[in-house]
Design a protein around this motif. Structure first.
Motif, PDB file in Angstrom:
ATOM      1  N   GLU A 172     -37.645 -27.389  34.965  1.00 51.79           N
ATOM      2  CA  GLU A 172     -38.246 -27.095  35.890  1.00 51.79           C
ATOM      3  C   GLU A 172     -38.275 -28.346  36.983  1.00 51.79           C
ATOM      4  OE1 GLU A 172     -42.788 -26.248  36.762  1.00 51.79           O
ATOM      5  OE2 GLU A 172     -42.192 -26.516  34.907  1.00 51.79           O
ATOM      6  N   HIS A 173     -37.729 -29.568  36.547  1.00 51.09           N
ATOM      7  CA  HIS A 173     -37.919 -30.778  37.207  1.00 51.09           C
ATOM      8  C   HIS A 173     -36.430 -31.333  37.599  1.00 51.09           C
ATOM      9  CE1 HIS A 173     -42.036 -30.306  36.467  1.00 51.09           C
ATOM     10  NE2 HIS A 173     -42.181 -30.675  35.325  1.00 51.09           N
ATOM     11  N   ASN A 174     -35.463 -30.917  36.880  1.00 54.61           N
ATOM     12  CA  ASN A 174     -34.223 -31.730  36.786  1.00 54.61           C
ATOM     13  C   ASN A 174     -33.264 -30.650  37.088  1.00 54.61           C
ATOM     14  OD1 ASN A 174     -35.386 -34.056  35.957  1.00 54.61           O
ATOM     15  ND2 ASN A 174     -35.415 -33.340  34.044  1.00 54.61           N
ATOM     16  N   CYS A 175     -32.249 -31.077  37.799  1.00 54.91           N
ATOM     17  CA  CYS A 175     -30.834 -30.076  38.179  1.00 54.91           C
ATOM     18  C   CYS A 175     -29.808 -31.424  38.369  1.00 54.91           C
ATOM     19  CB  CYS A 175     -31.086 -29.274  39.213  1.00 54.91           C
ATOM     20  SG  CYS A 175     -29.575 -28.051  39.168  1.00 54.91           S
ATOM     21  N   ALA A 176     -28.867 -31.399  37.323  1.00 52.51           N
ATOM     22  CA  ALA A 176     -28.012 -32.449  37.267  1.00 52.51           C
ATOM     23  C   ALA A 176     -26.580 -32.162  37.935  1.00 52.51           C
ATOM     24  CB  ALA A 176     -27.704 -33.182  35.993  1.00 52.51           C
ATOM     25  N   GLY A 186     -23.145 -22.407  38.623  1.00 51.47           N
ATOM     26  CA  GLY A 186     -23.266 -22.192  37.198  1.00 51.47           C
ATOM     27  C   GLY A 186     -24.704 -23.002  36.836  1.00 51.47           C
ATOM     28  N   PHE A 187     -25.215 -23.909  37.407  1.00 47.76           N
ATOM     29  CA  PHE A 187     -26.573 -24.435  36.948  1.00 47.76           C
ATOM     30  C   PHE A 187     -27.583 -23.604  37.289  1.00 47.76           C
ATOM     31  CE2 PHE A 187     -24.433 -28.355  35.913  1.00 47.76           C
ATOM     32  CZ  PHE A 187     -25.574 -28.905  35.443  1.00 47.76           C
ATOM     33  N   GLU A 232     -30.348 -21.193  35.010  1.00 53.94           N
ATOM     34  CA  GLU A 232     -31.656 -21.103  35.136  1.00 53.94           C
ATOM     35  C   GLU A 232     -32.275 -19.769  35.384  1.00 53.94           C
ATOM     36  OE1 GLU A 232     -35.643 -20.990  36.992  1.00 53.94           O
ATOM     37  OE2 GLU A 232     -33.666 -20.162  37.935  1.00 53.94           O
ATOM     38  N   ARG A 233     -31.248 -18.787  35.688  1.00 55.60           N
ATOM     39  CA  ARG A 233     -31.638 -17.388  36.259  1.00 55.60           C
ATOM     40  C   ARG A 233     -31.692 -16.765  35.027  1.00 55.60           C
ATOM     41  NH1 ARG A 233     -31.074 -15.107  41.400  1.00 55.60           N
ATOM     42  NH2 ARG A 233     -31.982 -16.311  42.704  1.00 55.60           N
ATOM     43  N   ILE A 234     -30.622 -16.882  33.938  1.00 53.56           N
ATOM     44  CA  ILE A 234     -30.327 -16.079  32.838  1.00 53.56           C
ATOM     45  C   ILE A 234     -30.908 -16.537  31.519  1.00 53.56           C
ATOM     46  CG2 ILE A 234     -28.399 -14.815  33.888  1.00 53.56           C
ATOM     47  CD1 ILE A 234     -26.581 -16.235  32.018  1.00 53.56           C
ATOM     48  N   GLY A 235     -31.234 -17.832  31.664  1.00 55.57           N
ATOM     49  CA  GLY A 235     -31.930 -18.673  30.601  1.00 55.57           C
ATOM     50  C   GLY A 235     -30.641 -19.304  29.933  1.00 55.57           C
ATOM     51  N   LEU A 269     -25.558 -15.538  46.884  1.00 58.22           N
ATOM     52  CA  LEU A 269     -26.962 -14.482  47.120  1.00 58.22           C
ATOM     53  C   LEU A 269     -27.371 -14.276  45.659  1.00 58.22           C
ATOM     54  CD1 LEU A 269     -28.724 -12.956  49.023  1.00 58.22           C
ATOM     55  CD2 LEU A 269     -27.298 -10.965  48.726  1.00 58.22           C
ATOM     56  N   ASP A 270     -26.762 -14.127  44.718  1.00 58.69           N
ATOM     57  CA  ASP A 270     -27.015 -13.787  43.304  1.00 58.69           C
ATOM     58  C   ASP A 270     -26.246 -14.359  42.336  1.00 58.69           C
ATOM     59  OD1 ASP A 270     -27.962 -12.750  40.894  1.00 58.69           O
ATOM     60  OD2 ASP A 270     -27.362 -10.524  41.521  1.00 58.69           O
ATOM     61  N   PRO A 271     -26.730 -15.557  41.718  1.00 59.24           N
ATOM     62  CA  PRO A 271     -25.919 -16.335  41.062  1.00 59.24           C
ATOM     63  C   PRO A 271     -25.472 -15.486  39.757  1.00 59.24           C
ATOM     64  CG  PRO A 271     -27.670 -17.634  41.801  1.00 59.24           C
ATOM     65  CD  PRO A 271     -28.002 -16.345  42.118  1.00 59.24           C
TER      66      PRO A 271
END
Length: 594
Positions: free
Chosen positions: A505-509, A459-460, A464-467, A33-35
């Motif tokens: 924004e476009h990639n998540c590996a 983790g990914f 993204e959430r915290i920068g 729910l909240d990474p």
């Protein structure tokens, strides 16, 4: 922490106690729910799993081969898939964004509403300047909510709570899920999500699919979420209370929950997740473009025999002496601007393949051998660049791939320089010595590979959430050298821009990252590395502050592979290449010129 052994057809399987399992599952759904709650899961997981690793043989170490835990990890992974990875709105709007259909508000310490989403304003009919007493909560329960809010603000050990309170509407209850959070300026707030909303369209179908419920069971669960009592459900369905209790017991078994409260919380998590959507990717990025000092480079593209796209970069001198660079599973495909300029001046043509699933390089199928595809793609790129022989620079765990390449194509590779290199891990203590973030993932890949996809995906999403800066500071927080290296302005730009191939924004590996860890690099490949003895130079440059290969493990490597040329830097960690690239490239040039 305690453990149990569960008998299977093959062997005793080490698993968690009922208490630890329940807490792990609870924290698991918190992360789904909240990474940003990832580290709390990590800490609990390590305290529970660490002692279990001592109970198994490293050669056959699979832990927690437990259908209950595996099922929850699969479901949490599916929920996490729905988390938006696109652009964020304003600060407080970003906190509320995942709850667009769940009435949600943000309280400050004075119990005033700092923000409320559209669902809350519509369902609760809130005034513009609202406070706790404006919520549709029965007057007699306001103090209970205020007390809980105060506890969340003041007690650092408590950051979540679930309350059931009476609504102002007769015979109706509200479930409030409260969670401490923080605005971008550091202001502490408490998020309050209420279930007093219209359920998402097709919610019963979602419940049936997620938990394999019957239509009747899904409807009963919907009523429980809507705060109906067993007596009310029985009356509405014209069934006996005992019948409803039997059906609830069946629902608990299918969802692997232990109480109605846990069941409702799980269902509310499903509800929240059904409101989240992944932002569609726009046109593919075909340029690696820095924002300050880095020179822009176009990606080159190839097509494999099976039709997959493979992208790669060429840094340094376009017509220079070739060097293969393996950028680690973080996708660190760019070097500091000064390092790229140095390579150009010294006539080095640095070839950087993007492995499957990174950037615009197509992922391989689930049934395909990821390592074999990575090796084949790398050789395809080298042939396209007309390379017949070159040295390899690799980072950390990519030493495994450098060795695989040199063993498979000995005529192509003239030497290996591994920066913060990792050799085969053959003893349990080598996992235990790692800092907690690295141990969580690496030991997770080794001991509980079936649970790894959720760990990596969360983790990914957290990054993204915290920068990326916040994530690097969390992961490398115990390595002062790595933090100092990262904060160098050239290094910062190189890592932020380079890692766009892994997360942008476009990639998540995340899938490719997981596939690498559970392939071959955590097996015992000592025979492969030893086969290179006398065949080509193998050079390891490591730092004393490496969170993944600490000094004691480095000394293990130096004793076990006395033929390898080792260098140790006191002021470096896992980001050694980005701090000491000049020494690395100087040694590389000497290899080429020998």
């Amino acid at each position: 922490m305690t453990s149990t052994r569960r008998k299977t057809d093959q062997s005793d399987v080490v698993t968690l106690s009922e208490e630890d399992r329940a807490e792990a599952i609870d924290r698991l759904y918190d992360v789904a729910l909240d990474p940003t709650r990832y580290e709390a899961l990590l800490d609990h997981w390590e305290s529970a799993i660490g002692p279990l690793r001592a109970q198994v043989d490293l050669s056959a170490p699979r832990l927690l081969d437990d259908p209950q835990i595996a099922a929850h990890f699969r479901r949490a992974t599916e929920f996490l898939d729905r988390v938006a990875l696109g652009d964020r709105k304003g600060d407080l709007e970003a906190i509320l964004a995942p709850f667009d259909r769940v009435a949600t508000v943000l309280f400050d310490r004075k119990y005033k509403l700092r923000a409320a989403n559209a669902a809350a304003r519509q369902v609760m009919n809130l005034p513009e300047q609202a406070c706790l007493r404006d919520l549709p909560i029965h007057e007699a329960d306001i103090n209970a909510v205020a007390t809980t809010l105060s506890m969340l603000f003041e007690d650092p050990e408590k950051d979540t709570a679930v309350l059931r309170v009476r609504s102002r509407r007769a015979d109706h209850l509200i479930v409030l899920r409260l969670q401490r959070c923080a605005a971008a300026d550091g202001t502490v707030l408490v998020l309050a999500a209420s279930n007093e909303v219209t359920l998402p369209p097709g919610f019963c179908d979602i419940l049936r699919q997620a938990f394999e419920l019957t239509a009747t069971e899904a409807e009963i669960l919907r009523h429980l979420v809507d705060c109906r009592s067993v007596n009310e459900i029985a009356a509405e369905r014209d069934r006996s209370v005992d019948t409803i209790r039997v059906q609830i017991k069946s629902i608990l078994a299918k969802t692997e929950t232990h109480s109605q409260l846990e069941l409702v919380r799980l269902a509310l998590s499903v509800m929240d997740m059904t409101t989240m959507t992944t932002q569609p990717a726009s046109a593919p990025r075909v340029v690696s473009r820095g924002y300050a000092m880095l020179v822009e480079h176009d990606y080159k593209s190839l097509v494999t025999p099976d039709g997959r796209r493979v992208d790669y970069l060429v840094l340094g001198a376009a017509q220079g002496r070739p060097v293969l660079y393996l950028p680690l599973d973080f996708g660190l495909v760019r070097w500091p601007a000064s390092a790229e300029s140095f390579a150009a001046r010294r006539g080095l043509r640095v070839i950087v393949p993007l492995r499957p699933g990174y950037g615009m390089s197509d992922m391989v199928g689930r049934s395909e051998d990821y390592d074999a595809a990575l090796i084949a793609d790398t050789m395809l790129v080298l042939r396209a660049e007309g390379v017949t022989r070159c040295p390899v620079i690799c980072l950390s765990g990519d030493a495994y791939y450098a060795v695989r390449l040199a063993r498979t194509y000995p005529e192509t590779f003239s030497g290996i320089i591994a920066c913060a290199g990792m050799l085969p891990l053959t003893r349990r203590e080598q996992f235990e010595r790692m800092d907690k973030w690295h141990r969580f993932i690496i030991a997770g890949a080794k001991y509980t590979p079936h649970l790894l996809p959720f760990m990596v995906k969360a983790g990914f999403v957290l990054a993204e959430r915290i920068g990326k800066r916040g994530f690097v500071h969390a992961v490398f927080g115990n390595s002062a050298a790595d933090i100092a290296t990262f904060e160098n302005k050239e290094v910062y730009e190189a890592i932020i821009i380079g890692s766009e191939t892994a997360l942008s924004e476009h990639n998540c590996a995340h899938e490719a990252f997981s596939r690498q860890l559970v392939s071959g690099q955590l097996e015992d490949w000592s025979a492969e590395i030893n086969a290179l003895r006398g065949q080509l130079p193998v050079i390891f440059m490591n730092g004393t502050q490496d969170p993944q290969v600490p000094l004691a493990t480095f000394e293990d490597f130096r004793r076990e592979y006395d033929w390898i040329e080792f260098h140790l830097f006191e002021d470096a960690g896992q980001l050694l290449f980005f701090r000491h690239w000049r020494q690395v490239l100087t040694r590389l040039i000497s290899l080429i010129e020998d």
